[in-house]
Design a protein around this motif. Structure first.
Motif, PDB file in Angstrom:
ATOM      1  N   SER A 273       0.835  -1.298  -0.239  1.00  0.00           N
ATOM      2  CA  SER A 273       0.013   0.054  -0.070  1.00  0.00           C
ATOM      3  C   SER A 273       0.836   1.231  -0.124  1.00  0.00           C
ATOM      4  O   SER A 273       0.485   2.265  -0.968  1.00  0.00           O
ATOM      5  N   ARG A 274       1.877   1.418   0.881  1.00  0.00           N
ATOM      6  CA  ARG A 274       2.686   2.386   0.997  1.00  0.00           C
ATOM      7  C   ARG A 274       3.630   2.537  -0.371  1.00  0.00           C
ATOM      8  O   ARG A 274       3.698   3.722  -0.701  1.00  0.00           O
ATOM      9  N   ARG A 275       4.064   1.595  -0.864  1.00  0.00           N
ATOM     10  CA  ARG A 275       4.755   1.658  -2.123  1.00  0.00           C
ATOM     11  C   ARG A 275       3.921   1.995  -3.438  1.00  0.00           C
ATOM     12  O   ARG A 275       4.541   2.886  -4.005  1.00  0.00           O
ATOM     13  N   HIS A 276       2.925   1.502  -3.621  1.00  0.00           N
ATOM     14  CA  HIS A 276       2.009   1.838  -4.546  1.00  0.00           C
ATOM     15  C   HIS A 276       1.443   3.488  -4.321  1.00  0.00           C
ATOM     16  O   HIS A 276       1.463   4.257  -5.508  1.00  0.00           O
ATOM     17  N   ALA A 277       1.264   3.991  -3.270  1.00  0.00           N
ATOM     18  CA  ALA A 277       0.654   5.311  -2.829  1.00  0.00           C
ATOM     19  C   ALA A 277       1.924   6.183  -3.353  1.00  0.00           C
ATOM     20  O   ALA A 277       1.986   7.239  -3.648  1.00  0.00           O
TER      21      ALA A 277
END
Length: 348
Positions: A273-277
């Protein structure tokens, strides 16, 4: 491992420490007649002073005086002078834990305050999450916690507890923002985002790094070509710039700053989630930046072409000025000769 902190030292002092400057002493620690009557019910001098100091601290900054804590000398003197006590006797009070607890219980009744309950802390946490959704500032987040607890008429817990609540609120707000930003993106699109962190054999580097290393100087038209290639590539990813509206401006700015400082190898270690955001935020930001850079570079290149054309025209004019002067002199000599011939023929 050192404990994580959300507040800077100065912010922590302003929120939780006992002030010692004259203005703050007058504003927060001036005792009323009713205060002095209640203080006077204590028999011994050190208990009177201890009770008075505890009263002041529970009003501001709104916490209890910790066991063994000695307030600043200026504060002790200011309070002691109001009740006619010797400031040095406070050390005797500080050693008596049972008396301190009894005084706290009595003062909670007098001041109409109570210890924070689980419901109070939950309300404070929700306020902190709202603040963290707008800003990553630790001071803003902790101020929201403190304000909520004060509004609910509770004493402040220990500073360490409030800071842990602030850290938790910031982590929750970050997760909410990350989830909101990538919500609805198809799995294949998320996979395409992950591929940006892999080395592309065609260019010998990750696309993530390639996008962020665009040329900026308008030294040659090839730099403009490099920008347009990156803009075209970004458009193939199909990320809607309108997604940024899902995230509050303060939180968005923090996501962009984090992305700017994160290399591809480190982004790979983030949770999905953090990476994609982070990648989505970078794509949107880069789309705006590269477009602006391309327009600016185009304007500069056109300006340079006009300047070069003007310079060439000026040089051509200077180069032909000698020939023009010769032609004009020849024309003038011809006119003079014709005029002389005409004058001679007239006399004959």
């Amino acid at each position: 491992m050192a404990r994580r902190k959300i507040l800077k030292a100065q912010d922590r002092q302003e929120l939780f420490d006992i002030p010692a400057d004259e203005d703050s002493l007058i504003r927060h620690y001036s005792l009323s007649a009713a205060d002095r009557l209640e203080i006077g019910l204590r028999r011994r001098e050190h208990n009177k002073l201890g009770f008075a100091v505890q009263l002041c601290v529970m009003r501001h900054p709104g916490r209890v005086l910790a066991a063994g804590e000695i307030p600043p000398r200026a504060m002790l003197k200011y309070v002691a002078d109001q009740i006619g006590a010797d400031p040095t006797v406070f050390t005797t009070y500080a050693r008596r834990e049972e008396t301190r607890r009894d005084h706290i219980a009595r003062l909670m009744i007098c001041l109409g305050v109570r210890s924070a309950t689980a419901q109070d802390r939950r309300a404070a946490l929700l306020s902190a999450i709202e603040a963290a959704a707008m800003s990553d500032s630790g001071a803003s987040i902790v101020n929201a916690i403190v304000a909520t607890l004060r509004e609910r008429g509770t004493l402040l817990p220990a500073a360490e507890i409030i800071e842990r609540m602030g850290l938790a609120a910031r982590a929750i707000a970050r997760r909410h923002a990350e989830g909101a930003l990538i919500e609805g993106l198809a799995p294949e699109k998320l996979q395409a985002l992950d591929k940006l962190l892999e080395v592309d054999a065609a260019i010998g580097q990750t696309r993530f790094h390639w996008l962020r290393s665009a040329p900026e100087a308008p030294a040659a038209s090839k730099n403009l070509v490099g920008l347009t290639e990156r803009i075209a590539f970004l458009r193939t990813l199909g990320i809607d710039p309108g997604l940024r509206a899902r995230v509050a401006s303060g939180r968005w700015d923090q996501m962009v700053r984090e992305g700017n400082a994160t290399p591809a190898w480190l982004a790979n270690d983030f949770n999905a989630s953090r990476r994609h955001a982070l990648i989505v935020a970078q794509i949107i930001k880069l789309g705006e930046k590269l477009t602006d850079d391309a327009v600016t570079m185009f304007i500069k290149l056109i300006g340079r072409l006009f300047s070069q054309a003007h310079s060439r025209k000026k040089r051509r004019h200077m180069d032909h000025r000698t020939d023009t002067s010769k032609a004009l002199r020849l024309f003038l000599d011809t006119i003079s000769a014709l005029q002389s011939a005409n004058d001679r023929s007239g006399r004959t």
